[in-house]
Design a protein around this motif. Structure first.
Motif, PDB file in Angstrom:
ATOM      1  N   PRO A 106       1.091  -0.846  -0.088  1.00  0.00           N
ATOM      2  CA  PRO A 106      -0.100   0.121  -0.154  1.00  0.00           C
ATOM      3  C   PRO A 106       1.297   1.326   0.271  1.00  0.00           C
ATOM      4  O   PRO A 106       0.483   2.375  -0.444  1.00  0.00           O
ATOM      5  N   GLY A 107       1.576   1.164   0.258  1.00  0.00           N
ATOM      6  CA  GLY A 107       3.090   2.419   0.577  1.00  0.00           C
ATOM      7  C   GLY A 107       3.850   2.052  -0.973  1.00  0.00           C
ATOM      8  O   GLY A 107       5.278   3.457  -0.600  1.00  0.00           O
ATOM      9  N   GLY A 108       3.862   1.006  -1.600  1.00  0.00           N
ATOM     10  CA  GLY A 108       4.516   1.207  -2.785  1.00  0.00           C
ATOM     11  C   GLY A 108       5.490   0.000  -2.897  1.00  0.00           C
ATOM     12  O   GLY A 108       6.070  -0.290  -2.131  1.00  0.00           O
ATOM     13  N   MET A 109       6.017  -0.661  -4.025  1.00  0.00           N
ATOM     14  CA  MET A 109       6.861  -1.107  -4.242  1.00  0.00           C
ATOM     15  C   MET A 109       7.732  -0.809  -4.019  1.00  0.00           C
ATOM     16  O   MET A 109       8.570   0.655  -4.583  1.00  0.00           O
ATOM     17  N   PRO A 110       8.847  -1.509  -3.962  1.00  0.00           N
ATOM     18  CA  PRO A 110      10.519  -1.297  -3.866  1.00  0.00           C
ATOM     19  C   PRO A 110      10.592  -0.839  -5.557  1.00  0.00           C
ATOM     20  O   PRO A 110      10.698  -1.459  -6.302  1.00  0.00           O
ATOM     21  N   ARG A 111      11.114   0.040  -5.087  1.00  0.00           N
ATOM     22  CA  ARG A 111      12.475   0.765  -7.006  1.00  0.00           C
ATOM     23  C   ARG A 111      12.830  -0.355  -7.700  1.00  0.00           C
ATOM     24  O   ARG A 111      11.972  -0.146  -8.492  1.00  0.00           O
ATOM     25  N   ASP A 112      13.458  -1.712  -7.614  1.00  0.00           N
ATOM     26  CA  ASP A 112      13.786  -2.174  -8.469  1.00  0.00           C
ATOM     27  C   ASP A 112      12.788  -3.157  -9.314  1.00  0.00           C
ATOM     28  O   ASP A 112      12.860  -3.341  -9.605  1.00  0.00           O
ATOM     29  N   GLN A 113      11.976  -3.743  -8.378  1.00  0.00           N
ATOM     30  CA  GLN A 113      10.365  -3.993  -8.938  1.00  0.00           C
ATOM     31  C   GLN A 113       9.446  -2.971  -9.497  1.00  0.00           C
ATOM     32  O   GLN A 113       9.291  -3.879 -10.976  1.00  0.00           O
ATOM     33  N   VAL A 114       9.497  -1.632  -9.523  1.00  0.00           N
ATOM     34  CA  VAL A 114       8.708  -0.628 -10.387  1.00  0.00           C
ATOM     35  C   VAL A 114      10.070  -0.803 -11.608  1.00  0.00           C
ATOM     36  O   VAL A 114       9.022  -0.366 -12.650  1.00  0.00           O
ATOM     37  N   PHE A 115      11.628  -0.583 -11.440  1.00  0.00           N
ATOM     38  CA  PHE A 115      12.098  -0.642 -12.241  1.00  0.00           C
ATOM     39  C   PHE A 115      12.332  -1.793 -13.731  1.00  0.00           C
ATOM     40  O   PHE A 115      11.396  -1.524 -15.001  1.00  0.00           O
ATOM     41  N   ALA A 116      12.050  -3.079 -12.956  1.00  0.00           N
ATOM     42  CA  ALA A 116      11.861  -4.100 -13.990  1.00  0.00           C
ATOM     43  C   ALA A 116      10.497  -3.988 -14.661  1.00  0.00           C
ATOM     44  O   ALA A 116      10.793  -4.598 -15.583  1.00  0.00           O
ATOM     45  N   ALA A 205       4.164   7.029 -17.333  1.00  0.00           N
ATOM     46  CA  ALA A 205       5.216   7.794 -16.125  1.00  0.00           C
ATOM     47  C   ALA A 205       3.946   7.410 -14.817  1.00  0.00           C
ATOM     48  O   ALA A 205       4.537   7.526 -13.517  1.00  0.00           O
ATOM     49  N   ALA A 206       2.789   8.635 -15.256  1.00  0.00           N
ATOM     50  CA  ALA A 206       2.159   8.086 -14.537  1.00  0.00           C
ATOM     51  C   ALA A 206       1.693   7.066 -13.157  1.00  0.00           C
ATOM     52  O   ALA A 206       1.299   7.091 -12.227  1.00  0.00           O
ATOM     53  N   THR A 207       1.219   5.717 -14.096  1.00  0.00           N
ATOM     54  CA  THR A 207       1.573   4.614 -13.956  1.00  0.00           C
ATOM     55  C   THR A 207       3.031   4.015 -12.944  1.00  0.00           C
ATOM     56  O   THR A 207       2.522   3.532 -11.864  1.00  0.00           O
ATOM     57  N   ALA A 208       3.854   4.291 -12.777  1.00  0.00           N
ATOM     58  CA  ALA A 208       5.209   4.474 -12.324  1.00  0.00           C
ATOM     59  C   ALA A 208       5.175   5.242 -10.905  1.00  0.00           C
ATOM     60  O   ALA A 208       5.470   4.956  -9.752  1.00  0.00           O
ATOM     61  N   PHE A 209       4.570   6.457 -11.235  1.00  0.00           N
ATOM     62  CA  PHE A 209       4.022   7.178  -9.976  1.00  0.00           C
ATOM     63  C   PHE A 209       3.485   6.019  -8.858  1.00  0.00           C
ATOM     64  O   PHE A 209       3.622   6.428  -7.491  1.00  0.00           O
ATOM     65  N   GLN A 210       2.307   5.758  -9.571  1.00  0.00           N
ATOM     66  CA  GLN A 210       1.654   4.936  -8.757  1.00  0.00           C
ATOM     67  C   GLN A 210       2.477   3.853  -8.573  1.00  0.00           C
ATOM     68  O   GLN A 210       1.762   3.407  -6.553  1.00  0.00           O
ATOM     69  N   LEU A 274      14.840   6.116 -15.823  1.00  0.00           N
ATOM     70  CA  LEU A 274      14.270   6.341 -14.381  1.00  0.00           C
ATOM     71  C   LEU A 274      14.984   5.070 -13.314  1.00  0.00           C
ATOM     72  O   LEU A 274      15.493   5.628 -12.328  1.00  0.00           O
ATOM     73  N   ALA A 275      15.663   3.837 -14.419  1.00  0.00           N
ATOM     74  CA  ALA A 275      16.389   3.041 -13.850  1.00  0.00           C
ATOM     75  C   ALA A 275      17.651   3.544 -13.131  1.00  0.00           C
ATOM     76  O   ALA A 275      18.701   3.809 -12.245  1.00  0.00           O
ATOM     77  N   ARG A 276      18.837   4.765 -14.241  1.00  0.00           N
ATOM     78  CA  ARG A 276      19.312   5.038 -13.304  1.00  0.00           C
ATOM     79  C   ARG A 276      19.168   6.650 -12.608  1.00  0.00           C
ATOM     80  O   ARG A 276      19.861   7.347 -11.583  1.00  0.00           O
ATOM     81  N   GLY A 277      17.911   6.519 -12.153  1.00  0.00           N
ATOM     82  CA  GLY A 277      17.644   7.839 -11.196  1.00  0.00           C
ATOM     83  C   GLY A 277      18.097   9.781 -11.608  1.00  0.00           C
ATOM     84  O   GLY A 277      18.085  10.133 -10.869  1.00  0.00           O
ATOM     85  N   ALA A 278      18.038   9.495 -12.270  1.00  0.00           N
ATOM     86  CA  ALA A 278      18.850  10.763 -12.991  1.00  0.00           C
ATOM     87  C   ALA A 278      17.966  10.954 -14.939  1.00  0.00           C
ATOM     88  O   ALA A 278      18.745  10.673 -15.350  1.00  0.00           O
ATOM     89  N   ALA A 279      17.238  12.049 -15.050  1.00  0.00           N
ATOM     90  CA  ALA A 279      17.438  12.380 -16.984  1.00  0.00           C
ATOM     91  C   ALA A 279      18.890  12.800 -17.714  1.00  0.00           C
ATOM     92  O   ALA A 279      19.796  13.305 -17.211  1.00  0.00           O
ATOM     93  N   PRO A 280      19.234  12.051 -18.535  1.00  0.00           N
ATOM     94  CA  PRO A 280      20.567  11.544 -19.197  1.00  0.00           C
ATOM     95  C   PRO A 280      20.408  13.318 -19.517  1.00  0.00           C
ATOM     96  O   PRO A 280      21.756  13.712 -19.599  1.00  0.00           O
ATOM     97  N   THR A 281      19.363  13.698 -20.159  1.00  0.00           N
ATOM     98  CA  THR A 281      19.905  15.026 -20.996  1.00  0.00           C
ATOM     99  C   THR A 281      17.849  15.675 -21.123  1.00  0.00           C
ATOM    100  O   THR A 281      17.536  14.962 -20.449  1.00  0.00           O
ATOM    101  N   LEU A 282      18.317  17.115 -20.659  1.00  0.00           N
ATOM    102  CA  LEU A 282      16.791  17.471 -21.234  1.00  0.00           C
ATOM    103  C   LEU A 282      17.005  18.856 -22.380  1.00  0.00           C
ATOM    104  O   LEU A 282      17.650  18.802 -23.744  1.00  0.00           O
ATOM    105  N   PRO A 283      15.289  17.977 -23.200  1.00  0.00           N
ATOM    106  CA  PRO A 283      14.869  18.618 -23.935  1.00  0.00           C
ATOM    107  C   PRO A 283      16.031  20.067 -23.879  1.00  0.00           C
ATOM    108  O   PRO A 283      15.302  20.642 -23.508  1.00  0.00           O
TER     109      PRO A 283
END
Length: 503
Positions: A106-116, A205-210, A274-283
């Motif tokens: 209920p508080g969210g999945m572990p991030r590694d599982q979400v990345f998978a 992305a909205a799904t990943a947020f949840q 998302l898996a790296r934890g930061a955006a590689p480049t911005l538009p």
């Protein structure tokens, strides 16, 4: 009417019900000839009797049947029986991601599982997009997790039942506002605009947020508030629910950008960032300037139009600012209906820059001068404190009307039929606070020294003026009859007294 266990429908023997919703019921069934179990979706008789819906269903089921991917639930057959349309699909033993969140995380999945999960679904979506097909309803309930769990079992994207070809605009989607799920749908989908694969990226992305927070990206907002936030480019922040996810907020800000052009090129690019934890480049907006120097054309006294996204900025976590409180003042109950069913008509006619964006736009508008970078750094010269004194709030400006300034090549003028809630001129800048046809505020700024522009979509009223927020770095633009102040992390970056203003 639901089908009882053991009954036979279109030759399939019903084993048990798997679920039901507004679009029909899903059953675990035994194939009439092969020794296997399938998932059978049976549509309501009311939809089956609708000629337009029937035609769309048949075309979309046929399109979905052409997909063959390890992370997509396969479609086997379709037909009609006893006045009800049906479609048979792979049966995935396990649960959907939405149910796993409710019952186990209920508080969210572990991030590694979400990345998978996100990586698998991104691969499936990019595959479908490469074949000219969109999903249009990516959400946790449509992600099936095999009994082994993420990384051990199957991760499958289900319900391509509303898929359609990217170039399909023959009127089958005249009810587009009802397709997809608002909590996850991209702004352009809510507005009935043309879609491409980046709409699915937004929903992913909205799904990943949840999945990460356990909370839907729209929170408990009413449909009216949720849609207005989406159309205005408001992006929810992971850090407000889990501080350990703050490093992912810059990635989410790109994938959920208001304009599709500001998002990642593909779903796989989003998943990798998302898996790296930061955006590689911005538009990119303009060429980057040297990081600790003022712009080439600006003097130390010129106030910056605001922090602007650069191609390779350092990504830092932000905290301390809550989301903008959204209120559509003066709009009654009729607007709830109008926003959903008339919003498409009111907003579709705007040009490509009329929609609010989550990022600032900085360009040079003069054809005679080259583009000048606009940096986010403050001037290295000492800042002189300036006292702001209110100007006359009802004065008439000679080069302005109800939509803003008539000069400056239209850079400080509200789009379409939008009207100016406030206009301001300082010695360095002109600013217009615009109100859209559905009551959404946005900020337009134009710097006089080099023609740089900025547009901010997070705006709320404060006292006799307005506050606009540049979401990428939380800089606040305070606009009032006294002038313009730009504040970041409690420090005043610029203070421009008003020369004249009007409301």
């Amino acid at each position: 009417m639901s089908l009882p266990d053991g009954s036979v429908f279109a030759g399939f023997t019903v084993v048990r019900s798997l679920g039901a919703g507004g679009m029909g019921e899903v059953y675990l069934v035994k194939h009439p000839r092969l020794p296997r179990s399938d998932a059978l979706k049976v549509l309501p008789a009311s939809l089956s009797a609708d000629a337009e819906y029937r035609r769309r269903f048949e075309r979309e089921a046929d399109a979905a049947a052409t997909l063959w991917h390890q992370h997509i639930v396969g479609v086997h057959d379709r037909g009609e029986f006893d006045g009800r349309l049906w479609i048979s699909m792979d049966y995935v033993e396990g649960s959907d991601a939405g149910n796993v969140l409710r019952t186990q995380c209920p508080g969210g999945m572990p991030r590694d599982q979400v990345f998978a999960i996100v990586t698998a679904i991104a691969d499936a979506l990019d595959y479908a997009h490469s074949r000219g097909l969109l999903h249009r309803d990516v959400k946790p309930a449509n992600i099936l997790l095999g009994a082994g769990g993420p990384g051990r079992g199957r991760v499958m994207l289900a319900d391509f039942g509303i898929a359609r070809r990217v170039d399909d605009f023959d009127g089958l989607t005249s009810t587009n506002m009802t397709l997809g799920t608002p909590s996850y749908a991209a702004p352009e989908q809510l507005l009935g605009e043309a879609l491409d694969g980046r709409a699915d990226q937004y929903a992913l992305a909205a799904t990943a947020f949840q999945l990460l927070t356990g909370q839907p990206p729209g929170g408990d907002s009413t449909p009216m508030v949720l849609i207005s936030k989406r159309v205005s480019g408001v992006v929810p922040r992971l850090a407000e629910f889990r501080s350990d996810l703050a490093d992912l907020d810059p990635v989410m800000a790109i994938a959920m950008a208001r304009r599709p052009a500001d998002r990642f090129p593909s779903c796989a690019d989003f998943a990798a960032a998302l898996a790296r934890g930061a955006a590689p480049t911005l538009p990119p907006v303009v060429a980057p300037a040297a990081p600790a120097a003022p712009t080439a054309r600006s003097s130390p006294a010129a106030a910056p139009m605001g922090p602007v996204r650069q191609p390779d900025p350092p990504v830092t976590a932000r905290s301390g600012l809550s989301p903008t409180a959204w209120a559509l003042s003066g709009i009654g109950a009729l607007l709830v209906v109008a926003l959903v069913f008339v919003g498409v008509v009111l907003l579709r006619g705007r040009d490509g820059h009329s929609g609010a964006t989550t990022s600032a736009e900085a360009t040079a508008t003069s054809a005679e001068t080259p583009e000048v970078p606009v940096t986010s750094v403050e001037s290295t010269s000492p800042e002189t404190a300036t006292s702001l004194v209110p100007t006359t709030t009802r004065m008439v400006l000679p080069d302005a009307d109800s939509r803003g300034f008539t000069t400056y090549n239209g850079a400080a003028r509200c789009a379409g039929a939008d009207e100016a809630a406030m206009i301001l001129r300082t010695a360095q800048s002109v600013v217009v606070i615009c109100r859209s046809s559905v009551g959404v505020l946005y900020y337009l700024g134009y710097r006089l020294s080099d023609g740089a522009k900025i547009r901010l979509s997070t705006v709320h009223q404060s006292g006799d003026g307005y506050v606009a927020i540049n979401d990428p770095d939380a800089a606040e633009y305070h606009v009032s009859s006294s002038g313009l102040e730009i504040v970041q992390n409690g420090k005043t970056l610029a203070s421009e007294p008003a020369v004249e203003s009007a409301r």
